[in-house]
Design an enzyme around this catalytic site. Structure first.
Site, short mmCIF file in Angstrom:
data_model
loop_
_atom_site.label_atom_id
_atom_site.label_comp_id
_atom_site.label_asym_id
_atom_site.label_seq_id
_atom_site.Cartn_x
_atom_site.Cartn_y
_atom_site.Cartn_z
N ASN A 40 0.80 -1.23 0.00
CA ASN A 40 0.00 0.00 0.00
C ASN A 40 0.83 1.27 0.00
O ASN A 40 0.29 2.36 0.18
CB ASN A 40 -0.91 0.03 1.23
CG ASN A 40 -1.95 -1.05 1.26
OD1 ASN A 40 -2.11 -1.74 2.26
ND2 ASN A 40 -2.68 -1.23 0.17
N HIS A 68 -2.89 -5.69 -3.64
CA HIS A 68 -2.64 -4.49 -4.44
C HIS A 68 -1.28 -4.54 -5.15
O HIS A 68 -0.80 -3.51 -5.64
CB HIS A 68 -2.71 -3.24 -3.57
CG HIS A 68 -4.10 -2.91 -3.11
ND1 HIS A 68 -5.11 -2.57 -3.98
CD2 HIS A 68 -4.65 -2.87 -1.86
CE1 HIS A 68 -6.22 -2.34 -3.30
NE2 HIS A 68 -5.97 -2.51 -2.01
#
Length: 266
Positions: A40, A68
């Site tokens: 992140n 992610h």
């Protein structure tokens, strides 16, 4: 053997907390290996080459990722050359660049670090339980210690994985929810466990996102563009784990939490 693990680094505040406090944490605990989750770090989604280097220069030996991982296209340009960066190993092998585990030499001792991603409430990628068995069969005779970052949404999936590998790996530490849990323990066969290490980033927001936007979403039930704040008080979360020199078993696991309400004590 002592390992420090730092939970998901979130945006600019997370970057600042990492660069400010990771050297202090390492000076205090003197770990032989430091692992940081970086999925992140680029404004909440993904990682860039410059930010990968920032994590390493801050003191990390290995960078783990999560759901992610591939949010920044730039990653495709350097992931295969990033020897200390691992992404979830259970991404489809035939289509995914990068690697899901790494073997690190520490004073003639080999530590295996594995990154896996859960499937409950996340993308239905390959089975993390089966993928672990495949990797374990490959590296178990090469490693004195094995550390797993299990990036998953639900406590049940993290616990299920940890109990299934108890005694075969040295530690299972969960990431992804951004809230540090209070269940650090040593399982009966010697595996250290923590459901979630927590996040490194904004302290007075919601899971690293500007709280006003999150609250707006709850009030309106309409799409809202979440934002990662660039300023404000921060926190850094993780854990430190000690392992036996005679076996791969953990001896002690301790939470790391630094924030305005819990100042750093050296």
């Amino acid at each position: 053997m002592r390992i420090v693990f730092i939970g998901d680094v979130m945006g600019p505040i997370g970057q600042e907390m990492l660069t400010d406090y990771l050297p202090k944490i390492k000076a205090k605990f003197r770990p032989q290996l430091t692992i940081v989750n970086g999925e992140n770090i680029a404004n909440g989604k993904g990682i860039t080459r410059a930010l990968y280097k920032l994590i390493l220069t801050s003191g990390a030996d290995v960078v783990t990722m999560g759901n992610h991982t591939f949010d920044k296209d730039e990653l495709y340009d350097f992931i295969d050359d990033a020897n200390k960066l691992i992404r979830p190993a259970n991404y489809p092998a035939n289509y995914t660049p990068g690697k899901g585990f790494v073997l690190i030499k520490v004073n003639q001792i080999t530590v295996g670090v594995i990154n896996l991603q859960g499937r409950v409430f996340l993308d239905a990628i390959d089975d993390p339980f089966a993928k672990f068995e495949e990797i374990y069969a490959e590296i178990k005779d090469q490693c004195q210690y094995i550390f797993v970052d299990f990036h998953a949404e639900t406590t049940s999936e993290k616990l299920g994985f940890a109990w299934s590998v108890d005694g075969r790996v040295s530690a299972v530490v969960g990431t992804h929810t951004h809230v540090q849990t209070n269940d650090a323990r040593i399982l009966p066969a010697g595996t250290a466990y923590l459901t979630d290490a927590g996040m490194t980033g904004p302290y007075n927001e919601i899971l690293g996102m500007t709280k006003g936007k999150v609250i707006e979403r709850f009030h309106t039930h309409r799409p809202v563009r979440f934002e990662t704040p660039a300023q404000g008080p921060g926190q850094i979360n993780g854990c430190v784990i000690d392992f036996s020199e005679q076996t791969n078993q953990a001896k002690h696991i301790e939470l790391i939490h630094i924030s305005p309400d819990h100042p750093f004590i050296d």
